[in-house]
Design a protein around this motif. Structure first.
Motif, PDB file in Angstrom:
ATOM      1  N   GLY A 289       0.697  -1.237  -0.002  1.00 12.37           N
ATOM      2  CA  GLY A 289      -0.197  -0.126  -0.019  1.00 12.37           C
ATOM      3  C   GLY A 289       0.865   1.109   0.165  1.00 12.37           C
ATOM      4  O   GLY A 289       2.117   1.187   0.090  1.00 12.37           O
ATOM      5  N   PHE A 290       0.364   2.217  -0.266  1.00 12.08           N
ATOM      6  CA  PHE A 290       0.873   3.474  -0.366  1.00 12.08           C
ATOM      7  C   PHE A 290      -0.017   4.685   0.138  1.00 12.08           C
ATOM      8  O   PHE A 290      -1.144   4.703   0.079  1.00 12.08           O
ATOM      9  CB  PHE A 290       1.638   3.980  -1.782  1.00 12.08           C
ATOM     10  N   VAL A 291       0.438   5.780   0.725  1.00 14.45           N
ATOM     11  CA  VAL A 291      -0.273   7.097   0.881  1.00 14.45           C
ATOM     12  C   VAL A 291      -0.131   8.470   0.136  1.00 14.45           C
ATOM     13  O   VAL A 291       1.022   8.247  -0.397  1.00 14.45           O
ATOM     14  CB  VAL A 291       0.346   7.700   2.542  1.00 14.45           C
ATOM     15  N   LEU A 292      -1.186   8.985  -0.050  1.00 15.88           N
ATOM     16  CA  LEU A 292      -0.883  10.011  -0.777  1.00 15.88           C
ATOM     17  C   LEU A 292      -1.435  11.185   0.087  1.00 15.88           C
ATOM     18  O   LEU A 292      -2.674  11.471   0.524  1.00 15.88           O
ATOM     19  CB  LEU A 292      -1.812  10.203  -2.158  1.00 15.88           C
ATOM     20  N   LEU A 293      -0.574  12.078   0.350  1.00 15.11           N
ATOM     21  CA  LEU A 293      -0.762  13.204   1.466  1.00 15.11           C
ATOM     22  C   LEU A 293      -0.514  14.713   0.779  1.00 15.11           C
ATOM     23  O   LEU A 293       0.491  14.844   0.293  1.00 15.11           O
ATOM     24  CB  LEU A 293       0.011  13.128   2.752  1.00 15.11           C
ATOM     25  N   VAL A 294      -1.433  15.476   1.098  1.00 10.37           N
ATOM     26  CA  VAL A 294      -1.293  16.934   0.502  1.00 10.37           C
ATOM     27  C   VAL A 294      -1.132  17.833   1.509  1.00 10.37           C
ATOM     28  O   VAL A 294      -1.754  17.812   2.752  1.00 10.37           O
ATOM     29  CB  VAL A 294      -2.374  17.434  -0.695  1.00 10.37           C
ATOM     30  N   GLN A 295      -0.276  18.922   1.599  1.00 11.00           N
ATOM     31  CA  GLN A 295      -0.152  19.877   2.522  1.00 11.00           C
ATOM     32  C   GLN A 295       0.652  21.051   1.851  1.00 11.00           C
ATOM     33  O   GLN A 295       1.097  21.039   0.779  1.00 11.00           O
ATOM     34  CB  GLN A 295       0.584  19.216   3.777  1.00 11.00           C
ATOM     35  N   SER A 296       0.862  22.182   2.762  1.00 11.52           N
ATOM     36  CA  SER A 296       1.486  23.230   2.309  1.00 11.52           C
ATOM     37  C   SER A 296       2.936  23.121   2.818  1.00 11.52           C
ATOM     38  O   SER A 296       3.211  22.669   3.678  1.00 11.52           O
ATOM     39  CB  SER A 296       0.928  24.459   2.847  1.00 11.52           C
TER      40      SER A 296
ATOM     41  N   ASP B 244       3.528  26.838  -1.552  1.00 12.39           N
ATOM     42  CA  ASP B 244       3.657  25.739  -2.330  1.00 12.39           C
ATOM     43  C   ASP B 244       3.111  24.573  -1.639  1.00 12.39           C
ATOM     44  O   ASP B 244       3.281  24.216  -0.812  1.00 12.39           O
ATOM     45  CB  ASP B 244       5.099  25.313  -2.305  1.00 12.39           C
ATOM     46  N   LEU B 245       2.011  24.155  -2.350  1.00 12.24           N
ATOM     47  CA  LEU B 245       1.410  22.652  -2.170  1.00 12.24           C
ATOM     48  C   LEU B 245       1.939  21.646  -2.757  1.00 12.24           C
ATOM     49  O   LEU B 245       2.529  21.531  -4.016  1.00 12.24           O
ATOM     50  CB  LEU B 245      -0.089  22.807  -2.653  1.00 12.24           C
ATOM     51  N   VAL B 246       2.216  20.591  -1.870  1.00 11.94           N
ATOM     52  CA  VAL B 246       2.922  19.379  -2.303  1.00 11.94           C
ATOM     53  C   VAL B 246       2.035  18.097  -2.051  1.00 11.94           C
ATOM     54  O   VAL B 246       1.261  18.169  -1.111  1.00 11.94           O
ATOM     55  CB  VAL B 246       4.319  19.253  -1.607  1.00 11.94           C
ATOM     56  N   VAL B 247       2.120  17.201  -2.925  1.00 16.55           N
ATOM     57  CA  VAL B 247       1.801  15.910  -2.555  1.00 16.55           C
ATOM     58  C   VAL B 247       2.865  14.932  -2.499  1.00 16.55           C
ATOM     59  O   VAL B 247       3.725  14.893  -3.098  1.00 16.55           O
ATOM     60  CB  VAL B 247       0.981  15.226  -3.921  1.00 16.55           C
ATOM     61  N   ILE B 248       2.784  14.475  -1.080  1.00 14.38           N
ATOM     62  CA  ILE B 248       3.716  13.302  -0.745  1.00 14.38           C
ATOM     63  C   ILE B 248       3.246  11.875  -0.889  1.00 14.38           C
ATOM     64  O   ILE B 248       2.259  11.532  -0.639  1.00 14.38           O
ATOM     65  CB  ILE B 248       4.061  13.498   0.898  1.00 14.38           C
ATOM     66  N   ARG B 249       4.153  10.952  -1.476  1.00 15.27           N
ATOM     67  CA  ARG B 249       3.799   9.702  -1.532  1.00 15.27           C
ATOM     68  C   ARG B 249       4.658   8.728  -0.527  1.00 15.27           C
ATOM     69  O   ARG B 249       6.015   9.078  -0.671  1.00 15.27           O
ATOM     70  CB  ARG B 249       3.957   9.104  -3.072  1.00 15.27           C
ATOM     71  N   ALA B 250       4.067   7.823   0.075  1.00  9.04           N
ATOM     72  CA  ALA B 250       4.877   7.106   1.006  1.00  9.04           C
ATOM     73  C   ALA B 250       4.326   5.666   0.939  1.00  9.04           C
ATOM     74  O   ALA B 250       3.181   5.343   0.825  1.00  9.04           O
ATOM     75  CB  ALA B 250       4.671   7.603   2.359  1.00  9.04           C
ATOM     76  N   GLY B 251       5.368   4.743   0.841  1.00  9.79           N
ATOM     77  CA  GLY B 251       4.873   3.288   0.668  1.00  9.79           C
ATOM     78  C   GLY B 251       5.867   2.479   1.256  1.00  9.79           C
ATOM     79  O   GLY B 251       7.038   2.670   1.392  1.00  9.79           O
ATOM     80  N   HIS B 252       5.587   1.184   1.472  1.00  8.80           N
ATOM     81  CA  HIS B 252       6.335   0.082   1.839  1.00  8.80           C
ATOM     82  C   HIS B 252       7.473  -0.154   0.928  1.00  8.80           C
ATOM     83  O   HIS B 252       8.642  -0.559   1.228  1.00  8.80           O
ATOM     84  CB  HIS B 252       5.730  -1.109   2.574  1.00  8.80           C
ATOM     85  N   ARG B 253       7.215   0.056  -0.472  1.00 11.78           N
ATOM     86  CA  ARG B 253       8.168  -0.185  -1.453  1.00 11.78           C
ATOM     87  C   ARG B 253       8.100   0.743  -2.491  1.00 11.78           C
ATOM     88  O   ARG B 253       6.975   1.599  -2.661  1.00 11.78           O
ATOM     89  CB  ARG B 253       8.085  -1.460  -1.816  1.00 11.78           C
TER      90      ARG B 253
END
Length: 207
Positions: free
Chosen positions: A137-144, A198-207
Motif C-alpha cells: 500500500g501507499f499514502v498520498l498526502l497533500v499539505q502546504s 507551495d502545495l505538495v503531494v507526498i507519496r509514501a509506501g512500503h516499497r
C-alpha cells in the motif's frame, strides 16, 4: 492535486482505499471511479459525512462514510478509523494551515486549522500511516510548505516507509491563508509580504 496524483499513481483495481478528512467526499468518489473496490471516507463533520453518503449514493459508488476524529483514533491506535484496514491506498487532505489559537478548532475552522505550527493532525497521521497500509500500500498526502514538508517526510521514513514529494504547485494565498498572513509572518513561516504557498503531494509506501 491529490485527485491527479491518485489517477497517476495509479489506484490498483479493487483496491481498499481510506480517505481521511474527506470533506465533501470528492476524493473518495474519485477513488471509486478510478476502480477502487471499496472506499472508507472519514471526517469529523456530521455534515461532511452526510454529503459523502449523498454523493456516493447518487453515483452508485462503493463509498462508506464514517464520522470520526483523526487525531484521537490514530494517535491512540484504537482501530476505530482503521477497522477496515489494512488499506492499499490512503488519501489525506488534513487541516494544515497554522493559526494562533492553542485551543481545538470548532465549526468551519476544523476544515483548515492545523494548530500553531499546522501539524496538529499531520503529526499523528504521519506516525500512524505505516500501520494503516497493506504490504504493497501507499499514502498520498497533500499539505502546504508552511506546515513542514520535510518533517512529514522524516516522520514517514522513520516509520519505515519510502517517502518523496511527487507533485508541487505554487498558488496564491486563498482567503484562509490571507487571513493568517500576519501570524505566518510573525512566526517566520513565510517571508514578509509573501502571499503565495507551495502545495505538495507526498507519496509514501512500503516499497
Amino acid at each position: 492535486m491529490l485527485a491527479e496524483a491518485a489517477a497517476a499513481a495509479p489506484i490498483p483495481p479493487g483496491a481498499r482505499v481510506l480517505d481521511l478528512c474527506t470533506g465533501s467526499g470528492a476524493l473518495a468518489v474519485t477513488a471509486a471511479r478510478l476502480g477502487a473496490g471499496g472506499v472508507t471516507a472519514v471526517d469529523v463533520s456530521r455534515r461532511a459525512v452526510i454529503s459523502v453518503r449523498l454523493n456516493a449514493w447518487a453515483r452508485g459508488l462503493p463509498v462508506r462514510a464514517r464520522r470520526g476524529s483523526l487525531v484521537e483514533p490514530l494517535s491512540a491506535a484504537s482501530g476505530r478509523v482503521s477497522a477496515d484496514g489494512p488499506y492499499d491506498v490512503v488519501l489525506a487532505n488534513p487541516p494544515y494551515v497554522p493559526g494562533p489559537s492553542a485551543t481545538a478548532p470548532t465549526g468551519r475552522e476544523r476544515a483548515w486549522d492545523g494548530g500553531p505550527d499546522g501539524r496538529t493532525v499531520l503529526d499523528p497521521f504521519c506516525a500512524a500511516a505505516p500501520g494503516l497500509l497493506s504490504g504493497t500500500g501507499f499514502v498520498l498526502l497533500v499539505q502546504s510548505h508552511v506546515s513542514g514538508v520535510q518533517r512529514s517526510l522524516v516522520m514517514l521514513r522513520e516509520g519505515g516507509l519510502r517517502a518523496s514529494v511527487v507533485a508541487r504547485r505554487r498558488v496564491p494565498f486563498g482567503p484562509v491563508m490571507r487571513a493568517q498572513a500576519a501570524y505566518l509572518e510573525d512566526s517566520g513561516l513565510v517571508r514578509p509580504g509573501q502571499r503565495h504557498e507551495d502545495l505538495v503531494v507526498i507519496r509514501a509506501g512500503h516499497r
